[in-house]
Design a protein around this motif. Structure first.
Motif, PDB file in Angstrom:
ATOM      1  N   GLY A  54     -49.769 -88.632 -17.355  1.00 31.18           N
ATOM      2  CA  GLY A  54     -48.920 -87.464 -17.488  1.00 31.18           C
ATOM      3  C   GLY A  54     -48.040 -87.546 -18.713  1.00 31.18           C
ATOM      4  N   PRO A  55     -47.192 -86.573 -18.911  1.00 34.24           N
ATOM      5  CA  PRO A  55     -47.115 -85.369 -18.096  1.00 34.24           C
ATOM      6  C   PRO A  55     -48.327 -84.479 -18.339  1.00 34.24           C
ATOM      7  N   GLY A  56     -48.621 -83.674 -17.369  1.00 33.28           N
ATOM      8  CA  GLY A  56     -49.743 -82.747 -17.485  1.00 33.28           C
ATOM      9  C   GLY A  56     -50.041 -82.123 -16.143  1.00 33.28           C
ATOM     10  N   ASP A  57     -50.720 -80.998 -16.169  1.00 30.22           N
ATOM     11  CA  ASP A  57     -51.083 -80.327 -14.924  1.00 30.22           C
ATOM     12  C   ASP A  57     -51.981 -81.239 -14.102  1.00 30.22           C
ATOM     13  N   LEU A  58     -51.663 -81.369 -12.847  1.00 32.14           N
ATOM     14  CA  LEU A  58     -52.339 -82.312 -11.965  1.00 32.14           C
ATOM     15  C   LEU A  58     -53.851 -82.079 -11.908  1.00 32.14           C
TER      16      LEU A  58
END
Length: 148
Positions: A11-15
């Motif tokens: 991450g960070p990032g959309d799961l």
């Protein structure tokens, strides 16, 4: 390189559209399960409509660990409140701040002001829907380097 790493940052990032697809690549989850490196998850700031609506911090960790096949060692969580104006824009889209319901557990929780203070500029002609707020990359980098 993964097996030799001291620290692996997720991450960070959309799961479901940024993080988990990388774990589905053949062999990645297996090598992550074998590594002795600390696994650090940078928790998202906001939920994503159609993906993680009503997901709390604990929900994010649970899903990520399911695909990892291993427990995470550390979770970085932003503790700075979101600016009201930006919060309202996200609310109209059906997003909300990820609720931090993490308690003392098997992983260490690191809370801090990881929120970028400047407004993210909108690039004219960009057709992708971008985040209005983001993690402060310098602050995040310092926190991660202190863990290595």
């Amino acid at each position: 390189a993964i097996e030799k790493a001291d620290l692996i940052v997720l991450g960070p990032g959309d799961l479901y559209t940024s993080l988990i697809p990388n774990l589905l690549v053949k062999g990645i989850s297996l090598v992550l399960q074998r590594t002795k490196a600390k696994l650090v998850y940078v928790l998202n700031l906001m939920t994503r409509p159609g993906q993680t609506m009503n997901f709390s911090a604990k929900d994010h960790v649970t899903v990520l660990e399911k695909y990892l096949g291993k427990r995470i060692n550390l979770v970085l969580v932003n503790s700075k409140p979101l600016p009201h104006a930006i919060f309202k824009k996200y609310e109209k889209e059906g997003s909300a701040p990820v609720v931090n319901d993490l308690k003392h557990s098997y992983f260490k929780i690191i809370r801090g002001d990881f929120l970028l203070s400047e407004k993210v500029p909108v690039v004219k002609g960009d057709i992708l829907k971008r985040s209005l707020i983001r993690h402060d990359s310098d602050t995040l980098a310092k926190a991660l380097l202190s863990l290595a």
